[in-house]
Every structure is written in C-alpha cells, then in structure tokens.
Scaffold this active site. Sequence first.
Site, mmCIF file in Angstrom:
data_model
loop_
_atom_site.group_PDB
_atom_site.id
_atom_site.type_symbol
_atom_site.label_atom_id
_atom_site.label_comp_id
_atom_site.label_asym_id
_atom_site.label_seq_id
_atom_site.Cartn_x
_atom_site.Cartn_y
_atom_site.Cartn_z
ATOM 1 N N SER A 3 6.502 -7.316 -8.165
ATOM 2 C CA SER A 3 5.883 -6.958 -9.451
ATOM 3 C C SER A 3 6.416 -7.838 -10.571
ATOM 4 C CB SER A 3 6.079 -5.485 -9.833
ATOM 5 O OG SER A 3 5.450 -4.623 -8.899
ATOM 6 N N ARG A 35 -8.512 3.030 -13.745
ATOM 7 C CA ARG A 35 -8.525 1.603 -14.054
ATOM 8 C C ARG A 35 -9.726 1.287 -14.953
ATOM 9 N NH1 ARG A 35 -6.818 -0.899 -8.072
ATOM 10 N NH2 ARG A 35 -4.811 0.215 -7.966
ATOM 11 N N HIS A 51 3.482 -1.663 -8.190
ATOM 12 C CA HIS A 51 2.135 -2.106 -7.833
ATOM 13 C C HIS A 51 1.571 -3.056 -8.897
ATOM 14 C CE1 HIS A 51 -0.779 -1.199 -4.578
ATOM 15 N NE2 HIS A 51 -1.664 -1.693 -5.412
ATOM 16 N N SER A 72 -2.587 -7.791 3.800
ATOM 17 C CA SER A 72 -3.023 -6.477 3.345
ATOM 18 C C SER A 72 -3.967 -5.828 4.351
ATOM 19 C CB SER A 72 -3.744 -6.609 1.999
ATOM 20 O OG SER A 72 -4.340 -5.385 1.616
ATOM 21 N N TYR A 120 -2.054 0.387 4.406
ATOM 22 C CA TYR A 120 -2.510 1.520 3.610
ATOM 23 C C TYR A 120 -2.748 2.633 4.629
ATOM 24 C CZ TYR A 120 -3.177 -1.093 -0.723
ATOM 25 O OH TYR A 120 -2.976 -1.810 -1.874
ATOM 26 N N THR A 132 2.665 0.756 2.092
ATOM 27 C CA THR A 132 2.520 0.994 0.654
ATOM 28 C C THR A 132 2.423 2.496 0.387
ATOM 29 O OG1 THR A 132 1.470 -1.132 0.245
ATOM 30 C CG2 THR A 132 1.067 0.598 -1.365
ATOM 31 N N LYS A 161 7.017 0.209 0.608
ATOM 32 C CA LYS A 161 6.716 -0.524 -0.631
ATOM 33 C C LYS A 161 6.250 0.439 -1.715
ATOM 34 C CE LYS A 161 3.883 -4.401 -2.313
ATOM 35 N NZ LYS A 161 3.010 -3.720 -3.285
ATOM 36 N N GLY A 173 -5.115 -7.610 -1.464
ATOM 37 C CA GLY A 173 -6.363 -7.366 -0.759
ATOM 38 C C GLY A 173 -7.523 -8.201 -1.263
#
Length: 318
Positions: free
Chosen positions: A245, A116, A213, A57, A81, A107, A189, A30
Amino acid sequence: RMLRDVHERDLSVEVLGRRLPAPLALAPVGVLSIMHPDAEPAAARAAAAQGVPFVLSSASSTPMEQVAEAMGDAERWFQLYWPKDVEVARSFLDRAKAAGYTALVVTLDTPLLSWRPRDLDQAYLPFLHGVGTANYFSDPAFRAGLAKPVHEDPNAAVMHFVGMFADPAKTWPDLAFLRENWDGLIVLKGVCHPDDARLAADAGMDGVVVSNHGGRQVAGAVAAADALPGVVRAVGDRLTVLFDSGVRTGDDVFKALALGARAVLVGRPYVYGLGLDGQAGVEHVIRCLLAELDLTLALSGHSGPGTVGPGDLTEAPV
C-alpha cells in the site's frame, strides 16, 4: 550515516524461506486486461525476467495456468479471494499448486466491496461484463454449478460469480480449511491491527501483509505504514511481515524495511508501466525501483537491506 564502505551492495534477502534478489514482489492486481491486452502474462514475464515474485490475483483476466506457463520456473504466488463455494475454493487451491504457485496469499480485507463513489458514478464493475473472471469461468467446480456452459449463458455465469466471490461470514477458525487443503506457505493480506497479526501467528500462518488495500476499502483507514511498526512488534519474531500500500519509489521500499517489513509488494506503479508499454513497461518500473533502492541504501550507509532499521528514520540520541 557517513564514511561506511558501501562500494558494493547486495539487495538479496530471504523471504518465506526463499532467497530473492531484492525485497520486492509484484502485488496481486486484478483485471489487468483493462490496462493492456497482454494483461497478466506480460507482468508475470517481466517479474520473471527481473527475478522478483509475481503474485497473481484470483480476479485475473487470464487463467492461472496460462500465467504460470508464461513464467517458466520463476517464483510465483497465488492470491486467493476466498469464495463462499467450498468446492471452488478447494479447486482453486488444487489448480494453483499444480501450476507451481508456492505461496498462498489470502486477502482478508475484501469480504465485501466497499463504497466506491468513482465506480458508482461511472457504473463500472468489469466483473459484471465477465472481465476479470477467467479463473472462475475456467474452473471445473465453478462450471459444475451452472445450468448451461459459460458461453451459452454468460450472464448467468456472471451472477453465479457475484454470488460466491466473497464471504463476510468467514472467521479465524476457518483458516483450518486452508491448512487442510494447501500444504505450502500461507500469508494473510490486509492485516493492520497487532491483535489480528497475533491471531494469524496463533493459527500457524507463515506471514502477513500489512495493507489497507491501497486505500480502496475503508475511507479514512489507518495508513499501512503507520500500522506496520505495531504489527512487527507484535509478531515479527513469529512470522514474516510484508508490506503493501502506497509503495511508489525505491525510498518507499527503504522506509518500509526500516519500519520492520521483510519485503514489500508494489502494485499501481507496475500497472501503470504495463499500461504504457506492456512487459517492457513493467520491467522498466522494476528496474527503476531497484536502482533507486540500491542508491538509497548506499547513500544512507548500508550495503544491503539487512542492516536497515528504525534508527534510519529517527534522530539518533545525543
């Protein structure tokens, strides 16, 4: 293995019923405008020029129709998404189909954004600035839920987006909605557990992408490469298993194929190429990956991906 005739190689493979020039696609990433002003169209044109699929994305900086136009007739897939708003979801599927996207990549591993620390330390989330929301802000079903047009009240549009971006209440029976509203290929995914792969096959999905991811969602999660063989053993004869990944080199692609993947999605390397030199940078990354894969195949005793298997990674029995 030595003394095998590898003077001619053919990297082409069949993936999801399509003949591809190599077992490689560009993964959905994205907000590519933060890397280069040409953003997704530049990466899409690079993929088209090299003959590999581009997966767009949902969180792109460019509406899906403009990306499709940049690719011409080249192979393109749309990553979803899955939003809470059913009408926005249906609209996304309709738009993607009309724009020539042939596969839907859903996803599953981001029903919520994870913890994060780096993003928190920098107070950084581009969506809050209306970046990476182009597909939503251009969508008629999304705009129908706004009191004012996006340009008149962008903050309200952002908050509307935040409220619908993901849905942690989705469960396996909800996949029926996708089948009802998308008549093409569907790939899930973010699958790392064999039982989830079996559920995907039971639900009539066409493929899964074994992915954590890129390590962005669960700290300490199983490495996708460690999860891959179990998924392949569980469902490899029932649907297409792809891998994502950590792919950085051509020999990483080789290892994923040896572990049972039909093809791989590559993410960060092409994004770095985009940041350095736009479309040309992405093309350079693709060419390098495929050149190294070609040489690794030959030096391992293979003239194509189809003969690569677990025996290439383990000691042969005496």
